[in-house]
Write a protein that holds these residues in place. Sequence first.
Motif, short mmCIF file in Angstrom:
data_model
loop_
_atom_site.label_atom_id
_atom_site.label_comp_id
_atom_site.label_asym_id
_atom_site.label_seq_id
_atom_site.Cartn_x
_atom_site.Cartn_y
_atom_site.Cartn_z
N ARG A 158 0.83 -1.20 0.00
CA ARG A 158 0.00 0.00 0.00
C ARG A 158 0.87 1.25 0.00
O ARG A 158 2.04 1.21 0.41
CB ARG A 158 -0.90 0.02 1.24
N ASP A 159 0.31 2.36 -0.44
CA ASP A 159 0.99 3.64 -0.29
C ASP A 159 1.14 3.93 1.20
O ASP A 159 0.18 3.80 1.97
CB ASP A 159 0.18 4.76 -0.96
N GLY A 160 2.32 4.31 1.62
CA GLY A 160 2.55 4.61 3.02
C GLY A 160 2.99 3.42 3.85
O GLY A 160 3.10 3.53 5.09
N ALA A 161 3.27 2.27 3.20
CA ALA A 161 3.75 1.11 3.95
C ALA A 161 5.10 1.45 4.60
O ALA A 161 5.97 2.05 3.97
CB ALA A 161 3.91 -0.09 3.03
N PRO A 162 5.29 1.11 5.88
CA PRO A 162 6.54 1.45 6.56
C PRO A 162 7.68 0.54 6.14
O PRO A 162 7.47 -0.56 5.62
CB PRO A 162 6.18 1.23 8.04
N ASP A 163 8.89 1.00 6.36
CA ASP A 163 10.09 0.18 6.17
C ASP A 163 10.44 -0.44 7.51
O ASP A 163 10.92 0.25 8.42
CB ASP A 163 11.24 1.05 5.65
N LEU A 164 10.19 -1.73 7.66
CA LEU A 164 10.42 -2.41 8.93
C LEU A 164 11.85 -2.91 9.08
O LEU A 164 12.22 -3.38 10.16
CB LEU A 164 9.46 -3.60 9.07
N ASP A 227 13.74 5.06 15.89
CA ASP A 227 12.58 5.78 16.42
C ASP A 227 11.29 5.41 15.71
O ASP A 227 10.31 6.15 15.76
CB ASP A 227 12.82 7.30 16.36
N THR A 228 11.29 4.25 15.01
CA THR A 228 10.08 3.76 14.36
C THR A 228 9.92 2.27 14.65
O THR A 228 10.84 1.61 15.14
CB THR A 228 10.15 3.96 12.83
N ILE A 229 8.75 1.75 14.34
CA ILE A 229 8.53 0.31 14.45
C ILE A 229 9.40 -0.42 13.43
O ILE A 229 9.47 -0.03 12.27
CB ILE A 229 7.04 -0.02 14.20
N THR A 230 10.07 -1.47 13.89
CA THR A 230 10.89 -2.28 13.00
C THR A 230 10.55 -3.76 13.20
O THR A 230 9.74 -4.12 14.06
CB THR A 230 12.39 -2.09 13.25
N GLU A 231 11.23 -4.59 12.42
CA GLU A 231 11.07 -6.04 12.53
C GLU A 231 11.32 -6.52 13.96
O GLU A 231 10.70 -7.49 14.41
CB GLU A 231 12.05 -6.72 11.56
N ALA A 232 12.20 -5.85 14.69
CA ALA A 232 12.48 -6.25 16.07
C ALA A 232 11.23 -6.14 16.94
O ALA A 232 10.96 -7.02 17.78
CB ALA A 232 13.61 -5.39 16.64
N GLY A 322 8.59 10.39 22.08
CA GLY A 322 8.83 10.75 20.70
C GLY A 322 8.70 9.54 19.80
O GLY A 322 8.02 8.57 20.11
N GLY A 323 9.38 9.60 18.67
CA GLY A 323 9.28 8.50 17.72
C GLY A 323 8.03 8.60 16.87
O GLY A 323 7.04 9.22 17.25
N ARG A 324 8.10 7.98 15.71
CA ARG A 324 6.97 7.97 14.78
C ARG A 324 6.72 6.51 14.40
O ARG A 324 7.58 5.88 13.79
CB ARG A 324 7.29 8.79 13.53
N PRO A 325 5.58 5.97 14.76
CA PRO A 325 5.36 4.53 14.54
C PRO A 325 5.69 4.06 13.13
O PRO A 325 6.35 3.04 12.95
CB PRO A 325 3.87 4.35 14.85
N PHE A 326 5.25 4.81 12.12
CA PHE A 326 5.39 4.38 10.73
C PHE A 326 6.45 5.18 9.97
O PHE A 326 6.51 5.11 8.74
CB PHE A 326 4.04 4.45 10.02
N GLY A 327 7.27 5.94 10.69
CA GLY A 327 8.28 6.74 10.02
C GLY A 327 7.65 7.73 9.06
O GLY A 327 6.76 8.50 9.44
N ASP A 328 8.07 7.69 7.81
CA ASP A 328 7.49 8.56 6.79
C ASP A 328 6.22 7.97 6.20
O ASP A 328 5.61 8.59 5.30
CB ASP A 328 8.51 8.79 5.66
N GLY A 329 5.82 6.80 6.67
CA GLY A 329 4.61 6.16 6.17
C GLY A 329 3.38 6.54 6.96
O GLY A 329 3.36 7.49 7.73
N THR A 330 2.33 5.77 6.78
CA THR A 330 1.04 6.04 7.39
C THR A 330 0.47 4.76 7.98
O THR A 330 0.89 3.65 7.62
CB THR A 330 0.05 6.58 6.34
N PRO A 331 -0.52 4.86 8.87
CA PRO A 331 -1.14 3.66 9.42
C PRO A 331 -1.92 2.90 8.36
O PRO A 331 -2.44 3.50 7.41
CB PRO A 331 -2.09 4.20 10.50
#
Length: 345
Positions: A158-164, A227-232, A322-331
């Motif tokens: 999808r558009d806005g998918a995060p980089d995990l 500062d974002t959600i990752t695979e970890a 702080g931190g952004r869950p999806f980085g430059d992406g979106t939920p």
Amino acid sequence: MTGTDGDDQRSGGGGHTRTDDGEFRRDRNYLTTRITADGRDGYPVEPGRYRLIIARACPWANRAAIVRRLMGLEDVLPMGIAGPVHDERSWSFHLDPDGRDPVLGIERLQEAYFRREPGYPRGITVPAVVDVPTGEVVTNDFARITLDLGSQWSAHQRDGAPDLYPERWRDEIDEVAEEVYRDVNNGVYQCGFAGGQHAYDTAYRRLWERLDRLEERLAGRRYLVGDTITEADVRLFPTLVRFDAVYHGHFKCNRQKLTELPALWAYARDLFQTPGFGDTIDFDQIKAHYYVVHRDINPTGIVPRGPDTGNWLSPHGREALGGRPFGDGTPPGPPPTSERVPSPR
């Protein structure tokens, strides 16, 4: 032996062994065929060709369900859901009409493994990705599946998918994820299925030493790496969300409850309330699997009424870090109607 997430049927997984002193050893010999953009293993990425099979109960399958949601792959990679209760043969589709997966037409996941390899001798595990035209399992390599959903399927995300799995953080993600796997994800099973006091004591100590380190790590940072959600984070969450409901009592991991660990409890709630995480969790199915299937640990098959799960929706306050869950992406958007789970209560 057959089962579901890397142990035998008692613990919901594939083959395992025990050492002379009763230490639980997980068989990590999986079908490592990959589905890739270039089709190098004979299975190219194709929308609608494959079916991801999970079970809501299984923590290893939970990872794949989360990443599929975060990447927005629901329409291109349909999902089948095995029920929480199974026998020594394999997961079954007892929640579906007529007890069969509506696309594959099979009663048990074992059938798809046997189509790949007659008499398949190892664990009938979830997650598994099945090639619909042939009905054969392509892969059950749970660690690789999530990485490939985040990379090989990029043309259909999808558009806005995060980089995990961002390049600059990969070494740290790999290091943290391996520690989490060894001491926490697998550590709770080493406690629960220990065959001797020394083996249990060793696993218990390693589990709690690691949880104490994670508690300290997460006290001042919102996510495990960067500062974002990752695979970890995807790999730690499924164990934490099952901790009080199952592992604390059923697997004797009972020094403390998750709710008594301030940073980890707030971190787990933060993720639970993030789209793509909590909306994959069905506490009733989780408890039904562990307490009903593991009769050597729980001979009566009685499923406990608790714990209260409504507190998973309580404020966590982690935004202050702080931190952004999806980085430059979106939920991601809401899950498909057919995949919605009950709200915590």
